[in-house]
Write a protein that holds these residues in place. Sequence first.
Motif, short mmCIF file in Angstrom:
data_model
loop_
_atom_site.label_atom_id
_atom_site.label_comp_id
_atom_site.label_asym_id
_atom_site.label_seq_id
_atom_site.Cartn_x
_atom_site.Cartn_y
_atom_site.Cartn_z
N GLY A 48 1.66 7.09 -6.55
CA GLY A 48 0.55 7.93 -7.00
C GLY A 48 0.64 9.35 -6.47
O GLY A 48 0.43 10.31 -7.21
N ALA A 49 0.96 9.49 -5.19
CA ALA A 49 1.03 10.82 -4.59
C ALA A 49 2.12 11.68 -5.21
O ALA A 49 1.92 12.87 -5.48
N ILE A 50 3.27 11.09 -5.46
CA ILE A 50 4.37 11.87 -6.04
C ILE A 50 4.14 12.12 -7.52
O ILE A 50 4.23 13.25 -7.99
N GLY A 51 3.82 11.07 -8.26
CA GLY A 51 3.70 11.19 -9.71
C GLY A 51 2.48 11.93 -10.20
O GLY A 51 2.54 12.62 -11.21
N PHE A 52 1.37 11.80 -9.49
CA PHE A 52 0.13 12.39 -9.96
C PHE A 52 -0.31 13.62 -9.18
O PHE A 52 -1.25 14.30 -9.60
N LEU A 53 0.35 13.93 -8.07
CA LEU A 53 -0.03 15.10 -7.28
C LEU A 53 1.14 16.04 -7.05
O LEU A 53 1.11 17.20 -7.47
N ALA A 54 2.20 15.56 -6.39
CA ALA A 54 3.29 16.45 -5.98
C ALA A 54 4.04 17.05 -7.17
O ALA A 54 4.26 18.27 -7.22
N TRP A 98 4.08 1.89 -11.10
CA TRP A 98 2.75 2.15 -10.55
C TRP A 98 1.83 0.97 -10.81
O TRP A 98 1.13 0.51 -9.91
N VAL A 99 1.85 0.45 -12.04
CA VAL A 99 1.00 -0.70 -12.39
C VAL A 99 1.43 -1.94 -11.60
O VAL A 99 0.59 -2.66 -11.06
N CYS A 100 2.74 -2.19 -11.51
CA CYS A 100 3.23 -3.34 -10.75
C CYS A 100 2.83 -3.25 -9.29
O CYS A 100 2.37 -4.24 -8.69
N ALA A 101 2.98 -2.08 -8.69
CA ALA A 101 2.61 -1.90 -7.28
C ALA A 101 1.11 -2.10 -7.08
O ALA A 101 0.68 -2.71 -6.09
N LEU A 102 0.31 -1.62 -8.01
CA LEU A 102 -1.13 -1.81 -7.92
C LEU A 102 -1.49 -3.29 -8.01
O LEU A 102 -2.30 -3.79 -7.21
N VAL A 103 -0.88 -4.01 -8.94
CA VAL A 103 -1.16 -5.44 -9.08
C VAL A 103 -0.74 -6.19 -7.81
O VAL A 103 -1.47 -7.06 -7.33
N ALA A 138 0.83 -1.21 0.00
CA ALA A 138 0.00 0.00 0.00
C ALA A 138 0.87 1.26 0.00
O ALA A 138 0.56 2.23 -0.72
N LEU A 139 1.94 1.25 0.77
CA LEU A 139 2.85 2.40 0.81
C LEU A 139 3.51 2.60 -0.55
O LEU A 139 3.61 3.73 -1.05
N TRP A 140 3.94 1.52 -1.18
CA TRP A 140 4.59 1.58 -2.48
C TRP A 140 3.66 2.21 -3.52
O TRP A 140 3.99 3.18 -4.18
N TRP A 141 2.46 1.63 -3.64
CA TRP A 141 1.52 2.13 -4.64
C TRP A 141 1.05 3.55 -4.31
O TRP A 141 1.01 4.41 -5.19
N GLY A 142 0.71 3.80 -3.06
CA GLY A 142 0.21 5.12 -2.68
C GLY A 142 1.25 6.22 -2.86
O GLY A 142 0.93 7.32 -3.32
N LEU A 183 10.66 -3.46 -9.13
CA LEU A 183 12.00 -3.13 -8.62
C LEU A 183 12.97 -2.88 -9.77
O LEU A 183 13.79 -1.95 -9.71
N LEU A 184 12.87 -3.67 -10.81
CA LEU A 184 13.72 -3.45 -11.98
C LEU A 184 13.44 -2.07 -12.60
O LEU A 184 14.37 -1.35 -12.96
N ALA A 185 12.17 -1.71 -12.70
CA ALA A 185 11.82 -0.39 -13.24
C ALA A 185 12.38 0.73 -12.36
O ALA A 185 12.89 1.73 -12.87
N ALA A 186 12.32 0.57 -11.03
CA ALA A 186 12.87 1.58 -10.12
C ALA A 186 14.38 1.69 -10.28
O ALA A 186 14.93 2.80 -10.30
N LEU A 187 15.06 0.56 -10.39
CA LEU A 187 16.51 0.57 -10.58
C LEU A 187 16.89 1.22 -11.91
O LEU A 187 17.84 2.02 -11.96
N LEU A 188 16.18 0.88 -12.96
CA LEU A 188 16.46 1.50 -14.26
C LEU A 188 16.24 3.00 -14.22
O LEU A 188 17.03 3.77 -14.76
N GLN A 189 15.16 3.40 -13.56
CA GLN A 189 14.88 4.83 -13.47
C GLN A 189 15.97 5.57 -12.71
O GLN A 189 16.43 6.62 -13.14
N GLU A 190 16.40 5.02 -11.61
CA GLU A 190 17.38 5.70 -10.77
C GLU A 190 18.78 5.68 -11.35
O GLU A 190 19.51 6.67 -11.26
N PHE A 191 19.19 4.55 -11.92
CA PHE A 191 20.59 4.41 -12.32
C PHE A 191 20.85 4.45 -13.83
O PHE A 191 22.00 4.56 -14.23
N ALA A 192 19.81 4.34 -14.65
CA ALA A 192 20.02 4.40 -16.10
C ALA A 192 19.35 5.61 -16.73
O ALA A 192 19.94 6.28 -17.57
#
Length: 141
Positions: A20-26, A124-129, A13-17, A89-98
Motif C-alpha cells: 500500500g505504501a509503495i503503490g498508493f503513496l510513494a 495487495w488483495v492477497c496480502a490483505l486477505v 502486516a508488513l507485506w500488505w502495508g 507470491l506467484l503475482a510477485a514472481l510474475l511481476q519481477e521476472f515476466a
Amino acid sequence: MSWKARLALLAAALWWGSLGAIGFLAVPLLFANASSPAVAGNLAGHLFSGQAWLSLGCGVVLLLSARDAEGRATLAWGRGATGFVLAGLLAALLQEFAIAPRILARENLAFWHAAGTAAYGLQWVCALVVLWKLAAWREQT
C-alpha cells in the motif's frame, strides 16, 4: 500467542502495508514531483523490484509459519490463508521476472503496464486477505 504466530502476523502486516505504501503513496508522489516522467518511472521500477523481493520474503516467512507443532504443513492454517500467500507470491514472481523485463524493454507498454498493475493489485488483495484471515484465526486460537 507464540512467537511464531506473532511473526506470521507481523509478516502479513508488513507485506500488505508495504504494498500500500509503495503503490498508493510513494510511486504517485514520484510521478507528481520528479523532474521528468522518465526519472519517476526509473525510480518506480526500483521500488517495485524491491517490493517484489520484500513480498517474497514475507511470503516465505508466512509459509514457514504454516506448520503445526510437529513441523508438518497444515491447510487449516490461518483459515485458508496459504492459498492466498501462494497466489500473492506467484503475482510477485510474475511481476519481477515476466512483466518488469518487458516494461524495461519498452515492449507494448500499455499492455505490460496494465498487466503489472493487475499483478500488483492481486498481491495487495492477497496480502490483505492473508492479514485478515490470520488476525481472525489468532483471535480464535
